[in-house]
Design an enzyme around this catalytic site. Structure first.
Site, PDB file in Angstrom:
ATOM      1  N   HIS A   6     -36.474  76.127 120.153  1.00 57.92           N
ATOM      2  CA  HIS A   6     -37.378  75.296 120.953  1.00 57.92           C
ATOM      3  C   HIS A   6     -37.591  73.965 120.252  1.00 57.92           C
ATOM      4  CE1 HIS A   6     -40.068  77.066 118.008  1.00 57.92           C
ATOM      5  NE2 HIS A   6     -41.106  76.356 118.422  1.00 57.92           N
ATOM      6  N   HIS A  52     -40.003  72.183 118.881  1.00 60.48           N
ATOM      7  CA  HIS A  52     -41.055  71.792 117.949  1.00 60.48           C
ATOM      8  C   HIS A  52     -40.351  71.339 116.665  1.00 60.48           C
ATOM      9  CE1 HIS A  52     -44.624  74.057 119.953  1.00 60.48           C
ATOM     10  NE2 HIS A  52     -44.549  72.808 120.341  1.00 60.48           N
ATOM     11  N   ASP A  72     -40.635  71.534 113.525  1.00 59.15           N
ATOM     12  CA  ASP A  72     -40.290  72.397 112.395  1.00 59.15           C
ATOM     13  C   ASP A  72     -39.068  73.275 112.692  1.00 59.15           C
ATOM     14  OD1 ASP A  72     -42.118  73.565 114.244  1.00 59.15           O
ATOM     15  OD2 ASP A  72     -42.572  75.178 112.842  1.00 59.15           O
ATOM     16  N   HIS A  73     -38.551  73.183 113.908  1.00 55.35           N
ATOM     17  CA  HIS A  73     -37.363  73.954 114.266  1.00 55.35           C
ATOM     18  C   HIS A  73     -36.141  73.073 114.553  1.00 55.35           C
ATOM     19  CE1 HIS A  73     -39.402  77.944 114.692  1.00 55.35           C
ATOM     20  NE2 HIS A  73     -40.442  77.129 114.720  1.00 55.35           N
ATOM     21  N   HIS A  95     -43.950  80.766 124.499  1.00 56.08           N
ATOM     22  CA  HIS A  95     -44.567  79.816 123.588  1.00 56.08           C
ATOM     23  C   HIS A  95     -45.244  78.722 124.397  1.00 56.08           C
ATOM     24  CE1 HIS A  95     -45.376  78.460 119.624  1.00 56.08           C
ATOM     25  NE2 HIS A  95     -44.568  77.421 119.614  1.00 56.08           N
ATOM     26  N   ASP A 135     -40.775  81.395 117.716  1.00 55.84           N
ATOM     27  CA  ASP A 135     -42.197  81.262 118.046  1.00 55.84           C
ATOM     28  C   ASP A 135     -42.522  81.872 119.411  1.00 55.84           C
ATOM     29  OD1 ASP A 135     -41.811  79.743 115.809  1.00 55.84           O
ATOM     30  OD2 ASP A 135     -43.023  78.059 116.476  1.00 55.84           O
ATOM     31  N   HIS A 155     -41.737  82.874 109.339  1.00 51.88           N
ATOM     32  CA  HIS A 155     -42.511  81.833 110.020  1.00 51.88           C
ATOM     33  C   HIS A 155     -43.985  81.922 109.616  1.00 51.88           C
ATOM     34  CE1 HIS A 155     -44.031  79.254 113.357  1.00 51.88           C
ATOM     35  NE2 HIS A 155     -42.861  78.678 113.200  1.00 51.88           N
TER      36      HIS A 155
END
Lengths: 315, 315
Positions: free
Chosen positions: B62, B64, B66-67, B141, B213, B271
């Site tokens: 996804h 975000h 941090d990914h 999410h 997530d 995570h």
């Protein structure tokens, strides 16, 4: 009263295990200026214990990834920590479009305002507060990524009052500010006490110049004339001059030549090509031309101490 | 014949000194699949000695930061090394727009083609070759960042021929492929030699599921039913269930519950919220519910060995 540079990354193009892409922090009296922000800069800020929440101004020399791919992550992390204060970004105008596009596309927002300042191709004063000025000046890099250097200068300090001498001359408190500005004191009896007997020169103002990706350009020496500490990219040794020209970069010998021409007090070379896992050849080459040369290294700290002037009694 | 997962980062939101944002590499018989790509992933690939030039498929759960904030830097670095082969990216369709916008704005190009594959909200087969399939499945999410999980499965192998038994039965070479498919052998004299006397079961196919997530969702257990190794996000301990729900995340107890429901053989939790610099409480909580639980840690390698079946003689 610190004036201190921390190297967060000093490689070019791709990160190596021991050398990150370009980023630095300059601490001028607890103002933390972030200069470039390659991928992993937020990791380096943590690693080297920089109080990154105090960074309010970020200067991006040009839009090649190794100089700014870490910006979006750093800005996002600050937002996750619920930062509220403005963050000022000085960069190629396209960076604002890119960041806005990304946040809109991903429907995300920062917890704090970004204030963008577009760099131009003219030498410009881009920041000023009570103690420091920052100027940008144009470099000669690839046409698709116009590059700028940055010059950080402390403002002149007021003259330092010699307390005992001022007391002996019975200078009133209200006049002290004029002493600091260099005025002589005239006693009620009309006697002139020269300022030079009541004050000494203030500590010298300190300066630092960051010269990012560029072809060798003697014009740079004019922009940074007399600078205390000069960081100049030195991607290759001079035997690779052709490659340096082809890739719009500078050789170590050329960087040292700029330091000489600029009458810099100290030169730091960096932005080493990955062909130099050990940058000693680059550093040595520059040092043969400009002896006070140091090699950048991730985590290395360069401080310019405050030079206090001594009161010299003429006999 | 490796089936091996390397954790490149297992933190959430912001990187810590010892824990990067999410990224993993799954090596299935020398196919290297990159799963998520937080900032600094290319640094981690170098640090842990992954032959990153062999990565041809990148799965982004996804959008975000941090990914995926490390993706642009990784792609750019490969280009600087003059990669030529296609790179396939499986992600939210917006990622293609973002990357194209960035390259166009900066007037830069990669040395190799990117091939984007849009993830959907339905369970889908998104990759298949001779030995492995990859399926995506929807997670729950934040609405602005729809999230997917990925299931990697080895395809069934052909049956293993017992060479001596086949020789004794004088099976012709041309028939061997049929033996591998499970057929009995009939001799020229019409005698049926059952396949079970000539072959044994092939090694079991191995499987790995990455659950990024998500809110706790029992549906996930259906998507990954019977998986050998399950990575499930476990951002918080269960005492922070409210926060987990608020932030669309799963607790350690819930992750373990999914592993139970899925009849997974092994659970890896990760995570972790940055509130757990030491993730032991998260791991222990999951382990009380699902005993075969391991905690992710940057650099940790999880291998599923090839289980060779033994020929059992019936007496």
């Amino acid at each position: 009263m610190k004036f201190e540079l921390t190297i967060l990354g000093c490689g070019s193009a791709v990160p190596l295990k021991h050398r990150n892409c370009t980023a630095q922090v300059l601490n001028v009296l607890e103002r933390y200026f972030l200069i470039d922000c390659g991928e992993g800069t937020q990791h380096q800020l943590r690693k080297y214990g920089i109080p990154y929440n105090k960074i309010n101004h970020i200067f991006i020399s040009h839009l090649h990834g190794d100089h700014f791919f870490g910006l979006i992550g750093f800005l996002s992390s600050l937002s996750m920590q619920n930062r509220k204060g403005e963050m000022h970004i000085y960069a190629d105008a396209r960076l604002e479009r890119l960041i806005n596009f990304q946040f809109e596309l991903l429907r995300s927002k920062l917890s704090y305002p970004l204030v963008f300042h577009s760099l131009t191709r003219e030498p410009s004063l881009i920041f000023e507060d009570g103690v420091v000025t920052v100027e940008s000046f144009p470099l000669k890099h690839r046409p698709e990524a116009p590059s700028c250097g940055f010059l950080f200068k402390e403002k002149s300090r007021k003259r330092t009052i010699l307390k005992q001498a001022a007391a002996d001359a019975k200078v009133p408190v209200a006049f002290m500010q004029y002493l600091q500005m260099g005025e002589d004191y005239i006693t009620p009896e009309g006697v002139v006490v020269p300022n030079s007997e009541l004050t000494i020169d203030p500590p010298a103002s300190r300066s630092y110049a960051f010269v990012s990706d560029t072809l060798y350009s003697p014009k740079v020496a004019e922009y940074v004339q007399g600078v205390d500490m000069l960081y100049h990219e030195a991607t290759y040794c001079h035997e690779l001059l052709k490659m340096a020209k082809l890739n719009y970069h500078t050789t170590a010998a050329q960087a040292a030549d700029i330091a000489l021409k600029a009458n810099a007090k100290q030169l730091i070379v960096g932005h080493y090509s990955s062909r130099y896992p050990d940058p000693e050849p680059v550093i040595q080459e520059a040092r043969t031309i400009f002896s006070n040369t140091y090699g950048a290294e991730d985590g290395l700290v360069f401080e310019i101490p405050l030079e206090k002037r001594k009161f010299v009694v003429n006999n």
